[in-house]
Design a protein around this motif. Structure first.
Motif: not given
Ligand code: CUA
Length: 262
Positions: A103, A138, A140-142, A146, A149
């Motif tokens: 993340h 966040c 960063e693709y999670c 996402h 988030m």
């Molecule tokens: Cu955690 Cu995107």
């Protein structure tokens, strides 16, 4: 030796570029404090987060006169704690780790930004001058959540910041002629003494008491209550210290007048 003018210009140009690259990289590391994650902190496996005293109950604590530490856990798709509350004009070091995938911890509108990698602890020391509410996202693709988030960072004016916790131990039911007590434990997470007032209400009765809790200590105040004065039935109570409030209710049972209950 004769060097052609153009050749000389190209030579100077490439020297300037090389020096420029070195200066930018040095400035990025030393001047802006950009570091690699895991440089300063030991690795922490996601499986060990629950056993780690810093991250099992993530939160903010005071470690020096103007210094705080905030431990944050990122996971799909939340940040813990939420909100994160810190004082303005104090140095706050964030320690952020992930419970699952990669993340980021990005405070919107500031340069507080780090990748959060499972197994690593990212650190950042910042100082916020402007009290207010900041969004945490966040980037960063999670996973599927996402885009949802997010968390919140609340920066309180320095003189309004407290780390006070309140716990009240009270019975649920009491006999009609019982004398019972509400045991109120006040925890002061700051290093300075906390001078405050404890206010309580139960039924129609109110109590007020000044309490002083030493830095990093807890203090227990007991409030004696007479069930007979309250009378039969359910009575709400609430206890307020600083801005923290706890509430509940206690039921005074019916008088048992000789065992003729059905
Ligand atoms: Cu955690 Cu995107």
């Amino acid at each position: 030796m004769k060097i052609h003018t153009y050749e000389r210009l190209w030579l100077i140009g490439s020297m300037v570029l090389i020096v420029g690259f070195i200066v930018t990289i040095t400035y990025g590391t030393v001047g802006l404090g950009i570091t690699m994650i895991g440089d300063e902190e030991d690795a922490l496996s996601p499986d060990d987060i629950n056993d780690d005293e810093r991250f099992a109950e993530p939160g903010v604590e005071q470690v020096g006169e103007d210094e705080f530490e905030a431990h944050v856990v990122a996971m799909t798709f939340i940040f813990q704690p939420d909100p994160i509350e810190i004082p303005a004009n104090n140095e706050v070091t964030f320690y952020v780790t992930s419970r699952d995938v990669i993340h980021s911890f990005t405070v919107v509108g500031t340069n507080t930004n780090t990748m959060v990698i499972p197994g690593e602890v990212s650190t950042m020391t910042v100082e916020f001058d402007e009290p207010g509410e900041y969004g945490v996202v966040c980037n960063e693709y999670c996973g599927s959540g996402h885009h949802d988030m997010e968390g919140e960072l609340i920066v309180h004016p320095e003189d309004e910041f407290a780390l006070t916790e309140l716990e009240v131990d009270a019975p649920d039911t009491v006999e009609p002629d019982d004398e019972f007590e509400l045991a109120v434990t006040v925890e002061n997470g700051l290093l300075e003494d906390l001078d405050t007032t404890l206010a309580a209400e139960i039924g129609d009765e109110t109590f007020e008491e000044d309490v002083t809790v030493a830095g990093d200590e807890t203090e227990t105040v007991t409030i004696d209550v007479d069930a007979e004065e309250l009378g039969e039935g359910e009575h709400d109570w609430s206890v307020t210290v600083d801005d923290e409030t706890e509430s509940g209710s206690v039921t005074v049972e019916e008088a048992d007048d000789g065992g003729d209950e059905s």
